[in-house]
Design an enzyme around this catalytic site. Sequence first.
Site, PDB file in Angstrom:
ATOM      1  N   ARG A  67       0.825  -1.215   0.000  1.00 18.20           N
ATOM      2  CA  ARG A  67       0.000   0.000   0.000  1.00 18.20           C
ATOM      3  C   ARG A  67       0.858   1.263   0.000  1.00 18.20           C
ATOM      4  O   ARG A  67       0.533   2.249  -0.647  1.00 18.20           O
ATOM      5  CB  ARG A  67      -0.925  -0.007   1.219  1.00 18.20           C
ATOM      6  CG  ARG A  67      -2.099  -0.960   1.053  1.00 18.20           C
ATOM      7  CD  ARG A  67      -3.216  -0.617   2.008  1.00 18.20           C
ATOM      8  NE  ARG A  67      -2.858  -0.885   3.380  1.00 18.20           N
ATOM      9  CZ  ARG A  67      -3.443  -0.314   4.430  1.00 18.20           C
ATOM     10  NH1 ARG A  67      -4.399   0.580   4.241  1.00 18.20           N
ATOM     11  NH2 ARG A  67      -3.074  -0.604   5.645  1.00 18.20           N
ATOM     12  N   HIS A 111     -19.404   9.176   2.671  1.00 21.08           N
ATOM     13  CA  HIS A 111     -19.748   7.799   3.047  1.00 21.08           C
ATOM     14  C   HIS A 111     -21.266   7.646   3.001  1.00 21.08           C
ATOM     15  O   HIS A 111     -21.986   8.521   3.498  1.00 21.08           O
ATOM     16  CB  HIS A 111     -19.213   7.496   4.450  1.00 21.08           C
ATOM     17  CG  HIS A 111     -19.473   6.084   4.867  1.00 21.08           C
ATOM     18  ND1 HIS A 111     -18.808   5.012   4.312  1.00 21.08           N
ATOM     19  CD2 HIS A 111     -20.356   5.558   5.757  1.00 21.08           C
ATOM     20  CE1 HIS A 111     -19.254   3.891   4.845  1.00 21.08           C
ATOM     21  NE2 HIS A 111     -20.194   4.197   5.733  1.00 21.08           N
TER      22      HIS A 111
HETATM   23  C1  GAR Z   1     -20.923   6.608  -3.111  1.00 24.23           C
HETATM   24  O1  GAR Z   1     -22.180   6.177  -2.654  1.00 24.23           O
HETATM   25  C2  GAR Z   1     -19.981   6.806  -1.936  1.00 24.23           C
HETATM   26  O2  GAR Z   1     -20.625   7.298  -0.797  1.00 24.23           O
HETATM   27  C3  GAR Z   1     -19.486   5.401  -1.704  1.00 24.23           C
HETATM   28  O3  GAR Z   1     -19.286   4.880  -2.990  1.00 24.23           O
HETATM   29  C4  GAR Z   1     -20.212   5.484  -3.884  1.00 24.23           C
HETATM   30  C5  GAR Z   1     -19.429   6.033  -5.050  1.00 24.23           C
HETATM   31  O4  GAR Z   1     -20.289   6.494  -6.051  1.00 24.23           O
HETATM   32  N1  GAR Z   1     -18.288   5.403  -0.934  1.00 24.23           N
HETATM   33  C6  GAR Z   1     -17.991   4.488  -0.035  1.00 24.23           C
HETATM   34  O5  GAR Z   1     -18.694   3.519   0.204  1.00 24.23           O
HETATM   35  C7  GAR Z   1     -16.675   4.712   0.688  1.00 24.23           C
HETATM   36  N2  GAR Z   1     -16.652   4.008   1.923  1.00 24.23           N
HETATM   37  P1  GAR Z   1     -19.767   7.493  -7.156  1.00 24.23           P
HETATM   38  O6  GAR Z   1     -18.509   6.865  -7.756  1.00 24.23           O
HETATM   39  O7  GAR Z   1     -20.881   7.541  -8.157  1.00 24.23           O
HETATM   40  O8  GAR Z   1     -19.504   8.811  -6.500  1.00 24.23           O
END
Ligand code: GAR
Length: 223
Positions: A67, A111
């Site tokens: 990482r 989130h």
């Molecule tokens: C969103 O719902 C965001 O909140 C989530 O991934 C999705 C991305 O959508 N993030 C997480 O779960 C991080 N822990 P997007 O690519 O259309 O913005």
Amino acid sequence: MTRLRTAILISGRGSNMDALIAAAKDPSFPAEIALVLSNRPDAPGLAKAKAAGVATAAVDHKIYAGREEFERSVQIVLETYRIQFICLAGFMRMFTPWFVGRWGGRMLNVHPALLPAYRGLDTHERALADGVKIHGATVHFVAPEMDEGPIVAQAAVPVLDEDTPQTLAARVLMQEHLIYPMALRLVASGAVRVEGNRVLGAPTAQETALIVPDAAAAPRRIS
Ligand code: GAR
């Protein structure tokens, strides 16, 4: 006004990225989107960012031994673009304490849940399984622990009887698109300050705490 040079980090479709790019088109927005970077070279969001005229970069995590090696490459790209601030938008990699320390207080995440409830993945499935009546989204500063850090803004939505994980996710996502630009504006303009685990000083409560009434969230089913 000097605008904060901001990078959006994505792993997938980038709908929150779209919302941030759209907000930052306004020259009075206090952040400019100077780069979209993905750990997945095939992320659909990269093409959308390019089409919107934003510089893009891919740093494929799979070619790195660990990482921190991956993050050191990301860091070099961020420095090349003179990035001052990071917005994680569906970026599905955990950071090491080294990277979080480097960007402490200068990195936000969105989130899909009302933190500190439902950290981690599958938030909508878990909310439905628990039978909660209110769910939502959170924008927060990134801390070394997953989905922790001072909360800048949240939006709450109702959980409806007929919801599936998909319908609930869609209702929450609409709110993510509202609160993420709002939160970035508050932070980039210096309107808010962090005191311990709290983010204080927002001019109005509506800028940090959205409560979306049932009627606005989804059409009612008439039976
Ligand atoms: C969103 O719902 C965001 O909140 C989530 O991934 C999705 C991305 O959508 N993030 C997480 O779960 C991080 N822990 P997007 O690519 O259309 O913005």
